[in-house]
Motif scaffolding. Sequence first.
Motif, PDB file in Angstrom:
ATOM      1  N   TRP A 213       0.836  -1.205   0.000  1.00 39.93           N
ATOM      2  CA  TRP A 213       0.000   0.000   0.000  1.00 39.93           C
ATOM      3  C   TRP A 213       0.874   1.260   0.000  1.00 39.93           C
ATOM      4  CZ3 TRP A 213      -4.055   1.351   4.359  1.00 39.93           C
ATOM      5  CH2 TRP A 213      -4.843   2.422   3.926  1.00 39.93           C
ATOM      6  N   ALA A 214       1.976   1.249   0.737  1.00 43.40           N
ATOM      7  CA  ALA A 214       2.879   2.401   0.773  1.00 43.40           C
ATOM      8  C   ALA A 214       3.474   2.666  -0.606  1.00 43.40           C
ATOM      9  CB  ALA A 214       3.992   2.155   1.790  1.00 43.40           C
ATOM     10  N   GLU A 215       3.772   1.592  -1.327  1.00 44.57           N
ATOM     11  CA  GLU A 215       4.334   1.776  -2.679  1.00 44.57           C
ATOM     12  C   GLU A 215       3.294   2.379  -3.614  1.00 44.57           C
ATOM     13  OE1 GLU A 215       5.642   1.331  -6.615  1.00 44.57           O
ATOM     14  OE2 GLU A 215       3.878   0.277  -5.816  1.00 44.57           O
ATOM     15  N   VAL A 216       2.036   1.945  -3.446  1.00 47.04           N
ATOM     16  CA  VAL A 216       0.959   2.485  -4.275  1.00 47.04           C
ATOM     17  C   VAL A 216       0.692   3.950  -3.933  1.00 47.04           C
ATOM     18  CG1 VAL A 216      -1.495   2.291  -4.829  1.00 47.04           C
ATOM     19  CG2 VAL A 216      -0.107   0.230  -4.603  1.00 47.04           C
ATOM     20  N   ALA A 217       0.687   4.286  -2.636  1.00 46.20           N
ATOM     21  CA  ALA A 217       0.324   5.635  -2.191  1.00 46.20           C
ATOM     22  C   ALA A 217       1.478   6.625  -2.303  1.00 46.20           C
ATOM     23  CB  ALA A 217      -0.186   5.574  -0.752  1.00 46.20           C
ATOM     24  N   TRP A 218       2.692   6.198  -1.934  1.00 45.28           N
ATOM     25  CA  TRP A 218       3.817   7.136  -1.830  1.00 45.28           C
ATOM     26  C   TRP A 218       5.007   6.789  -2.715  1.00 45.28           C
ATOM     27  CZ3 TRP A 218       2.659   5.474   3.657  1.00 45.28           C
ATOM     28  CH2 TRP A 218       1.577   6.200   4.159  1.00 45.28           C
ATOM     29  N   GLY A 219       4.922   5.702  -3.450  1.00 43.91           N
ATOM     30  CA  GLY A 219       5.984   5.361  -4.381  1.00 43.91           C
ATOM     31  C   GLY A 219       7.183   4.677  -3.753  1.00 43.91           C
ATOM     32  N   ARG A 220       7.054   4.148  -2.537  1.00 45.14           N
ATOM     33  CA  ARG A 220       8.138   3.375  -1.916  1.00 45.14           C
ATOM     34  C   ARG A 220       7.543   2.358  -0.954  1.00 45.14           C
ATOM     35  NH1 ARG A 220       6.721   4.141   2.918  1.00 45.14           N
ATOM     36  NH2 ARG A 220       7.020   6.034   4.104  1.00 45.14           N
TER      37      ARG A 220
ATOM     38  N   TRP B  97       9.127   1.065   1.780  1.00 47.04           N
ATOM     39  CA  TRP B  97       9.553   1.266   3.167  1.00 47.04           C
ATOM     40  C   TRP B  97      10.224   2.621   3.299  1.00 47.04           C
ATOM     41  CZ3 TRP B  97       8.352  -1.615   7.330  1.00 47.04           C
ATOM     42  CH2 TRP B  97       9.030  -1.356   8.529  1.00 47.04           C
ATOM     43  N   GLY B  98       9.784   3.414   4.276  1.00 47.84           N
ATOM     44  CA  GLY B  98      10.343   4.748   4.433  1.00 47.84           C
ATOM     45  C   GLY B  98      10.768   5.065   5.850  1.00 47.84           C
ATOM     46  N   TRP B  99      10.851   4.057   6.722  1.00 44.29           N
ATOM     47  CA  TRP B  99      11.247   4.233   8.119  1.00 44.29           C
ATOM     48  C   TRP B  99      10.360   5.231   8.849  1.00 44.29           C
ATOM     49  CZ3 TRP B  99      14.222   0.596   9.989  1.00 44.29           C
ATOM     50  CH2 TRP B  99      15.091  -0.070   9.119  1.00 44.29           C
ATOM     51  N   ASP B 100       9.107   5.282   8.458  1.00 46.85           N
ATOM     52  CA  ASP B 100       8.125   6.045   9.198  1.00 46.85           C
ATOM     53  C   ASP B 100       7.936   5.390  10.576  1.00 46.85           C
ATOM     54  OD1 ASP B 100       5.881   8.181   8.989  1.00 46.85           O
ATOM     55  OD2 ASP B 100       4.838   6.395   9.731  1.00 46.85           O
ATOM     56  N   THR B 101       7.600   6.199  11.589  1.00 46.60           N
ATOM     57  CA  THR B 101       7.492   5.680  12.952  1.00 46.60           C
ATOM     58  C   THR B 101       6.510   4.518  13.039  1.00 46.60           C
ATOM     59  OG1 THR B 101       7.915   7.916  13.767  1.00 46.60           O
ATOM     60  CG2 THR B 101       7.114   6.305  15.356  1.00 46.60           C
ATOM     61  N   LYS B 102       5.387   4.638  12.371  1.00 44.28           N
ATOM     62  CA  LYS B 102       4.373   3.581  12.396  1.00 44.28           C
ATOM     63  C   LYS B 102       4.904   2.307  11.742  1.00 44.28           C
ATOM     64  CE  LYS B 102      -0.037   2.618  13.302  1.00 44.28           C
ATOM     65  NZ  LYS B 102      -0.672   2.783  14.615  1.00 44.28           N
ATOM     66  N   GLU B 103       5.618   2.451  10.669  1.00 46.39           N
ATOM     67  CA  GLU B 103       6.200   1.296   9.992  1.00 46.39           C
ATOM     68  C   GLU B 103       7.218   0.596  10.892  1.00 46.39           C
ATOM     69  OE1 GLU B 103       5.938   3.199   5.469  1.00 46.39           O
ATOM     70  OE2 GLU B 103       7.852   3.086   6.541  1.00 46.39           O
TER      71      GLU B 103
END
Length: 342
Positions: free
Chosen positions: A269-276, A278-284
Amino acid sequence: MVVAGFAYTFAFIAFTWDLAVNSRATVQAEENTVQDRELVGAGARTRTASSARMAGVEQGTGARGAGYKASAMAKINEHVADADMRYDGPRRPAARIGVALMAVAAIIHAGGVFSRGFAAHRVPWGNMYEFLTTGAFLVAIIFLLVLVFRDIRFVGTIVSGLATLMMTVASVVYPTPVGHLVPALQSYWLVIHVSIAVLASAIFTITFSMAVLQLIQDRRERMILEEGKTGWAFMRLVPSAQTLENFAFRLNAVAFVMWTFTLAAGAIWAEVAWGRYWGWDTKEVWTFIIWVVYAAYLHARATRGWTGTRSAWLSIVGYLCVIFNFSVVNVFFSGLHSYSGL
């Protein structure tokens, strides 16, 4: 939602009353049995054998040690509920009332969850209020479903108490009016990703309850073997610590598979929404930490012999990470996953 919360509260009272009443009845039956044994001089021999069995459990090896261990387990089983969790014990009307109230609460709760979804024209888990109320509903549903196959009414007090707490926190701390979702959440992945996450969290709630009871029962079993004291009267209605551990392990294994899917689906879903992915977001990061903790729990118990209290504490730590991820990360950490609705 308010009516469902009150119904869970009444179920909590009924389950608590069941433990209080039936534990007293069990204590009286055991005392009568002990008096009968003492009449024939069996009491002293039983206490002497208890000390020998404990020594065998701690020090014995080979066939003799196995014999002592079997004797110790037999003594423990005299003071705990049926290991197979079957419905063949004494009649427990208060427990039946508690189960009925849980069913009624779940039906009312379902009306609240579905009406929220109809009002919002979407699935009802787009913010913290909706996630928590849906989670409490699934906790009740899973408890009722497991009851069809196993007698786990002994955990009803904790489960109904947690459901009541979740509903209270959702209504008091996270009240959120019906509204539209932010663009990133307007995706079919919300249905897939979040629904499995809520279901896994609900199962983790059940296993957390069993881990707490396992720790209490383990301490009580040690008292039975070392001091001959049974203590904690209400725990006579609960299976042995080993039985609780085995059942919780199986449930945690199922929930872990769901959480693995949650992690993978979130990356897609992150790749679909933001183009990556894994982005080391706190929630992730915290979602991955939860996965690591439960993976360590399953691996340590299955291959490293981490049984007993150590496995229970690992399960509890995993659930505390779930709570931290929901309550602290969502509120106090900013990021792409800041969808608390507060």
